[in-house]
Design a protein around this motif. Sequence first.
Motif, PDB file in Angstrom:
ATOM      1  N   ALA A   6       0.458  10.135  -0.208  1.00  0.00           N
ATOM      2  CA  ALA A   6       1.640   9.954  -0.948  1.00  0.00           C
ATOM      3  C   ALA A   6       1.792   9.293  -2.054  1.00  0.00           C
ATOM      4  N   PHE A   7       1.113   8.210  -2.196  1.00  0.00           N
ATOM      5  CA  PHE A   7       0.905   7.239  -3.334  1.00  0.00           C
ATOM      6  C   PHE A   7       0.399   8.466  -4.456  1.00  0.00           C
ATOM      7  N   ARG A   8      -0.514   8.883  -4.103  1.00  0.00           N
ATOM      8  CA  ARG A   8      -1.269   9.920  -5.221  1.00  0.00           C
ATOM      9  C   ARG A   8       0.053  10.877  -5.399  1.00  0.00           C
ATOM     10  N   ALA A   9       0.582  11.511  -4.698  1.00  0.00           N
ATOM     11  CA  ALA A   9       1.578  12.464  -4.855  1.00  0.00           C
ATOM     12  C   ALA A   9       2.649  11.751  -5.668  1.00  0.00           C
ATOM     13  N   LEU A  10       3.292  10.484  -5.277  1.00  0.00           N
ATOM     14  CA  LEU A  10       4.335   9.928  -6.102  1.00  0.00           C
ATOM     15  C   LEU A  10       3.756   9.816  -7.693  1.00  0.00           C
ATOM     16  N   TYR A  11       2.491   9.288  -7.665  1.00  0.00           N
ATOM     17  CA  TYR A  11       1.717   9.172  -9.084  1.00  0.00           C
ATOM     18  C   TYR A  11       1.943  10.489 -10.069  1.00  0.00           C
ATOM     19  N   GLU A  12       1.535  11.573  -9.487  1.00  0.00           N
ATOM     20  CA  GLU A  12       1.361  12.621  -9.868  1.00  0.00           C
ATOM     21  C   GLU A  12       2.837  13.097 -10.502  1.00  0.00           C
ATOM     22  N   ARG A  13       3.570  12.888  -9.771  1.00  0.00           N
ATOM     23  CA  ARG A  13       5.018  13.465  -9.964  1.00  0.00           C
ATOM     24  C   ARG A  13       5.784  12.507 -10.895  1.00  0.00           C
ATOM     25  N   THR A  14       5.479  11.138 -11.159  1.00  0.00           N
ATOM     26  CA  THR A  14       6.481  10.167 -11.966  1.00  0.00           C
ATOM     27  C   THR A  14       5.952   9.587 -12.933  1.00  0.00           C
ATOM     28  N   SER A  15       4.306   9.529 -12.931  1.00  0.00           N
ATOM     29  CA  SER A  15       3.840   8.788 -13.854  1.00  0.00           C
ATOM     30  C   SER A  15       4.040   9.175 -15.309  1.00  0.00           C
ATOM     31  N   ALA A  16       3.970  10.304 -15.675  1.00  0.00           N
ATOM     32  CA  ALA A  16       4.141  10.574 -17.107  1.00  0.00           C
ATOM     33  C   ALA A  16       5.578  10.335 -17.697  1.00  0.00           C
ATOM     34  N   GLN A  28      -0.067   1.257 -14.751  1.00  0.00           N
ATOM     35  CA  GLN A  28      -0.904   0.668 -13.740  1.00  0.00           C
ATOM     36  C   GLN A  28      -0.321  -0.429 -12.631  1.00  0.00           C
ATOM     37  N   GLU A  29       0.254  -1.610 -13.461  1.00  0.00           N
ATOM     38  CA  GLU A  29       0.828  -2.734 -12.853  1.00  0.00           C
ATOM     39  C   GLU A  29       2.076  -2.212 -12.166  1.00  0.00           C
ATOM     40  N   VAL A  30       2.805  -1.213 -12.470  1.00  0.00           N
ATOM     41  CA  VAL A  30       4.305  -0.488 -11.918  1.00  0.00           C
ATOM     42  C   VAL A  30       3.445   0.027 -10.424  1.00  0.00           C
ATOM     43  N   PHE A  31       2.848   0.777 -10.831  1.00  0.00           N
ATOM     44  CA  PHE A  31       2.074   1.377  -9.299  1.00  0.00           C
ATOM     45  C   PHE A  31       1.625   0.379  -8.265  1.00  0.00           C
ATOM     46  N   LEU A  32       0.950  -0.549  -8.940  1.00  0.00           N
ATOM     47  CA  LEU A  32       0.464  -1.643  -7.785  1.00  0.00           C
ATOM     48  C   LEU A  32       1.847  -2.172  -7.403  1.00  0.00           C
ATOM     49  N   ARG A  33       2.918  -2.417  -7.983  1.00  0.00           N
ATOM     50  CA  ARG A  33       3.937  -3.365  -7.475  1.00  0.00           C
ATOM     51  C   ARG A  33       4.678  -2.039  -6.485  1.00  0.00           C
ATOM     52  N   ILE A  34       4.646  -0.892  -6.744  1.00  0.00           N
ATOM     53  CA  ILE A  34       5.245   0.286  -6.016  1.00  0.00           C
ATOM     54  C   ILE A  34       4.414   0.247  -4.674  1.00  0.00           C
ATOM     55  N   TRP A  35       3.260   0.050  -4.491  1.00  0.00           N
ATOM     56  CA  TRP A  35       2.460   0.177  -3.541  1.00  0.00           C
ATOM     57  C   TRP A  35       2.849  -1.092  -2.481  1.00  0.00           C
ATOM     58  N   ASP A  36       3.192  -2.375  -3.314  1.00  0.00           N
ATOM     59  CA  ASP A  36       3.443  -3.413  -2.637  1.00  0.00           C
ATOM     60  C   ASP A  36       4.536  -3.521  -2.169  1.00  0.00           C
ATOM     61  N   LEU A  54       8.326  10.216  -0.032  1.00  0.00           N
ATOM     62  CA  LEU A  54       6.941   9.741  -0.516  1.00  0.00           C
ATOM     63  C   LEU A  54       6.934   8.072  -0.427  1.00  0.00           C
ATOM     64  N   ILE A  55       8.008   7.489  -0.947  1.00  0.00           N
ATOM     65  CA  ILE A  55       8.184   6.264  -1.115  1.00  0.00           C
ATOM     66  C   ILE A  55       7.968   5.510   0.402  1.00  0.00           C
ATOM     67  N   ALA A  56       8.951   6.314   1.342  1.00  0.00           N
ATOM     68  CA  ALA A  56       8.883   5.968   2.660  1.00  0.00           C
ATOM     69  C   ALA A  56       7.231   5.855   3.329  1.00  0.00           C
ATOM     70  N   ARG A  57       6.670   6.967   3.017  1.00  0.00           N
ATOM     71  CA  ARG A  57       5.353   7.087   3.456  1.00  0.00           C
ATOM     72  C   ARG A  57       4.269   5.857   2.823  1.00  0.00           C
ATOM     73  N   ILE A  58       4.438   5.597   1.597  1.00  0.00           N
ATOM     74  CA  ILE A  58       3.886   4.695   1.024  1.00  0.00           C
ATOM     75  C   ILE A  58       3.988   3.308   1.686  1.00  0.00           C
ATOM     76  N   SER A  59       5.302   3.306   2.161  1.00  0.00           N
ATOM     77  CA  SER A  59       5.478   1.683   2.488  1.00  0.00           C
ATOM     78  C   SER A  59       4.721   1.591   4.065  1.00  0.00           C
ATOM     79  N   MET A  60       4.214   2.837   4.590  1.00  0.00           N
ATOM     80  CA  MET A  60       3.413   2.815   5.791  1.00  0.00           C
ATOM     81  C   MET A  60       1.983   2.844   5.415  1.00  0.00           C
ATOM     82  N   GLY A  61       1.528   2.577   4.101  1.00  0.00           N
ATOM     83  CA  GLY A  61       0.170   2.649   3.536  1.00  0.00           C
ATOM     84  C   GLY A  61      -0.544   4.195   3.326  1.00  0.00           C
ATOM     85  N   ASP A  62       0.527   5.121   3.132  1.00  0.00           N
ATOM     86  CA  ASP A  62      -0.238   6.552   2.885  1.00  0.00           C
ATOM     87  C   ASP A  62      -0.601   6.431   1.651  1.00  0.00           C
TER      88      ASP A  62
END
Length: 183
Positions: free
Chosen positions: A21-31, A52-60, A10-18
């Motif tokens: 994958a970002f939504r799936a990562l959020y659902e799996r790890t946000s709690a 919220q800030e963390v997920f922005l950092r993860i996206w970036d 998922l992180i690899a796909r996010i690095s390509m702007g997916d």
Amino acid sequence: MTPQEEIEALIARISMGDRKAFRALYERTSAKLFGIALRVLKDEGPAEEVVQEVFLRIWDRAGSYRANGYSPMTWLITITRNASIDRLRKMRSRGEATAPVDIAERLYDDKPGPEAQTVARDEARVLQACLAELTPERAEMVSKVYMHGLTYQEIADDVGAKLNTVRTWLRRSLLELRECLSR
């Protein structure tokens, strides 16, 4: 595919702007990440903002993650912990107190069920056994930093050592813990 491999993918796909994958990562790890932020900040509002800030950092920063044998959750938890400590420092410097808890929050039972309690006890027992393999001073430092949210500088001031020395001690202690936990 193991959960670790799934998160790495998922992180690899996010690095390509997916975005999926970002939504799936959020659902799996946000709690879990929210729990870490809440443990440090002890206030739901700032903890939610930190996540919220963390997920922005993860996206970036997803492109900077390297699968090098470390758990991808370690990377995510580190980002969350650091962001939470930064927020805590800002709150302390501004003299902000935590918001009072309203009656609805006091009545809500958010305790884990029996199965989750058993798993948590087992994990805590293993962690305590591994912490016991460290010297008492190092185990206390690890506990203060990673369980109570103290900064490296606060630990350095507390033990009367240089900041870089404390960083080295903690890094070595974490390596020993990781080795112990992997057995």
